[in-house]
Design a protein around this motif. Structure first.
Motif, short mmCIF file in Angstrom:
data_model
loop_
_atom_site.label_atom_id
_atom_site.label_comp_id
_atom_site.label_asym_id
_atom_site.label_seq_id
_atom_site.Cartn_x
_atom_site.Cartn_y
_atom_site.Cartn_z
N LYS A 71 -29.81 -15.96 -59.05
CA LYS A 71 -28.63 -16.05 -58.19
C LYS A 71 -29.02 -16.11 -56.72
N LEU A 72 -28.37 -17.02 -56.00
CA LEU A 72 -28.54 -17.17 -54.56
C LEU A 72 -27.23 -16.82 -53.88
N ASN A 73 -27.27 -15.90 -52.93
CA ASN A 73 -26.08 -15.43 -52.24
C ASN A 73 -26.01 -15.97 -50.81
N LEU A 74 -24.80 -16.12 -50.31
CA LEU A 74 -24.57 -16.61 -48.96
C LEU A 74 -23.28 -16.01 -48.42
N LYS A 75 -23.34 -15.36 -47.29
CA LYS A 75 -22.14 -14.81 -46.66
C LYS A 75 -21.51 -15.87 -45.77
N LEU A 76 -20.28 -16.25 -46.07
CA LEU A 76 -19.57 -17.25 -45.30
C LEU A 76 -18.95 -16.64 -44.05
N PRO A 77 -18.81 -17.41 -42.98
CA PRO A 77 -18.17 -16.89 -41.76
C PRO A 77 -16.66 -16.79 -41.86
N ALA A 78 -16.08 -17.37 -42.91
CA ALA A 78 -14.63 -17.34 -43.09
C ALA A 78 -14.34 -17.26 -44.58
N SER A 79 -13.08 -17.07 -44.92
CA SER A 79 -12.65 -16.94 -46.30
C SER A 79 -13.06 -18.16 -47.12
N PRO A 80 -13.43 -17.96 -48.40
CA PRO A 80 -13.77 -19.10 -49.25
C PRO A 80 -12.58 -20.00 -49.59
N THR A 81 -11.40 -19.71 -49.05
CA THR A 81 -10.28 -20.65 -49.15
C THR A 81 -10.36 -21.73 -48.08
N ASP A 82 -11.27 -21.58 -47.12
CA ASP A 82 -11.44 -22.56 -46.04
C ASP A 82 -12.32 -23.70 -46.53
N ARG A 83 -11.73 -24.86 -46.73
CA ARG A 83 -12.43 -26.00 -47.32
C ARG A 83 -13.67 -26.40 -46.54
N ASP A 84 -13.55 -26.47 -45.22
CA ASP A 84 -14.64 -26.98 -44.42
C ASP A 84 -15.81 -26.00 -44.36
N VAL A 85 -15.50 -24.72 -44.30
CA VAL A 85 -16.56 -23.71 -44.34
C VAL A 85 -17.27 -23.74 -45.68
#
Length: 488
Positions: free
Chosen positions: A307-321
């Motif tokens: 498993k590879l993890n990544l913390k997004l800067p915004a909610s995973p509902t944000d398509r572009d992020v």
């Protein structure tokens, strides 16, 4: 409590029904604002069901099977071309059908999640596609057993069980809106290559993981973005024992379980290592790419999950992020395979054999329900007068454990979406407290929630009653008949 604005549109179906429509994606700052486009109204073909389950993942599959077995005419809507969801994409094993008895000497061993979820494991066992329930030999204060699965045969098995139950399965189909009459969901809007359709039903289950249907229906929700997203890679042409030796010779073994693998008993099926004890170059690269060392397998020469993890800067509902995250995770998967080829004996010619089609989340929207399960409810092993399942696993163990190796209950009210009359939520959308959510979001808990929600939805549809009007005694009787274990 945050809540996105959802515009309401009127469908031209001669009914005056309101359909919730998702807000358009965020405009890029370097582009001038454009005038909105007014989509022409049109009449849509209509289908009629009794229960609609949105999302064919870990919870949704079980919900749809449960509803259909209750006799409800049931439709399952899934945006991918297969069923199974996170259980087949993102995890290292199914956590967990048992209480944590091994972490508490003297505590009785109990299989606390049964019903449809356990039936799936039994089906997988007949084709050699699961380890079953072998006991953990190391790190059993985290989980007492290791239920690893062949993810491709899991997809097939879930699809077959849906078909056998008589569920109308609409894969490759996107949920795009909810048709509302006040607080009552009367239907949903779907889009596929066959076109747009309106699907009417009496009761609905949101098992989308992202809480899409609840959001379309106007429910309150938050987007805490309090988890990393992940993708996992299956690595083939490896030596499982070589990986074990790589870890063990550095005194870094943290998890270990033996069980059936490629038809042979007593083989390594789960292991993990302490990154701090690995070679410095290996450890540094693993940290850079968010790689966990834990893996499971049911086959020789194959690591089912890295498993590879990544913390997004915004909610995973944000398509572009998310688009940027998808690219970054695939880069990380490539680097993970390179890391194994360079450092792990027997993996010199390893290659990427499986990935998830899209990143996996641990939480999207947190949907407000009639009851919010608390951290104290979980770790103090509390039960409720409307329990619909019990659960004994916590993903933060051994730091956080359910008291005395026991269980806590998921109350029916925790699945009822607030401000709606006939909508239930199942899976990782419930529970606001991150600590409690580290238990309730896990695969086997989601499965149990699915059976409860699907059963309740079918009973509501049959009785033409709202989710709050369903007598608990009727629900409990149906769940017990369906094999669900409920403590006295």
């Amino acid at each position: 409590m945050q809540r996105r604005d959802f515009h309401k549109g009127v469908l031209a179906m001669g009914l005056g029904a309101r359909a919730g429509l998702a807000r358009a994606g965020t405009q890029k700052q370097n582009k001038p604002a454009m005038n909105p486009y007014q989509e022409p109204a049109r009449q849509l073909p209509v289908r009629q069901f009794e229960v609609v389950v949105a999302g064919g993942g870990t919870a949704g599959v079980v919900a749809a099977i449960a509803a259909a077995r209750q006799g409800a005419k049931t439709m399952l809507i899934e945006r991918k071309g297969y069923t199974g969801g996170t259980a087949a994409e993102g995890g290292t094993a199914l956590h967990s059908f048992y209480n944590l008895w091994k972490g508490f000497p003297g505590v009785k061993k109990r299989k606390v999640v049964r019903g449809i979820a356990a039936e799936m494991v039994d089906r997988l066992a007949t084709v050699g596609a699961t380890t079953g329930y072998p006991e953990m030999a190391k790190h059993y204060d985290y989980d007492s057993v290791c239920t690893a699965i062949d993810v491709e045969l899991y997809k097939l098995t879930t699809f077959e069980m849906l078909d056998e139950a008589g569920v109308f399965v609409a894969v490759n189909t996107l949920l795009t809106g909810a048709i509302m009459d006040g607080r009552h969901v009367t239907g949903v809007i779907t889009e596929s290559r066959s076109g747009r359709e309106a699907i009417y039903a009496r009761a609905f289950v949101d098992a989308t993981a992202y809480g899409d249907l609840a959001a379309f229906a106007g429910a309150d929700y938050a987007e805490p973005n309090d988890y990393a997203v992940a993708n996992s890679v299956g690595i083939a042409n490896v030596n499982v024992e070589g990986y074990h030796e790589f870890i063990n010779q550095r005194d870094g073994l943290t998890e270990y379980c033996e069980g059936p693998r490629s038809g042979k008993p007593g083989q390594i099926v789960r292991l993990s290592g302490n990154l701090r004890k690995m070679p410095p170059e290996f450890a540094a690269e693993a940290r850079r790419i968010g790689m966990s060392m834990v893996t499971t397998t049911v086959h020789d020469n194959y690591l089912m999950f890295i498993k590879l993890n990544l913390k997004l800067p915004a909610s995973p509902t944000d398509r572009d992020v998310v688009a940027k995250g998808e690219l970054e995770l695939r880069k990380r998967m490539y680097r993970a395979v390179a890391l194994f080829r360079k450092f792990v004996p027997g993996c010199e010619k390893a290659f990427m054999a499986r990935t998830s089609p899209s990143l996996c989340i641990r939480r999207g929207r947190k949907i407000v329900c009639d009851y919010d399960i608390s951290h104290e409810d979980v770790i103090e092993a509390r039960h409720f007068d409307d329990d619909v399942m019990v659960y004994g696993f916590h993903d933060s163990a051994p730091r956080l454990q359910i008291r005395n190796g026991g269980t806590y209950g998921i109350p029916y009210r925790a699945l009822r979406v607030a401000k709606t009359d006939n909508l239930l939520a199942a899976g990782m959308m419930i529970t606001s407290d991150h600590r409690a959510h580290m238990s309730t979001r896990n695969t086997v808990c989601c499965m149990g929630q699915g059976q409860a929600a699907g059963t309740a939805a079918a009973l509501c549809a049959a009785g033409t009653c709202g989710t709050r009007d369903l007598p608990y005694a009727d629900l409990r009787k149906a769940l017990e008949k369906g094999g669900v274990y409920l403590e006295a």
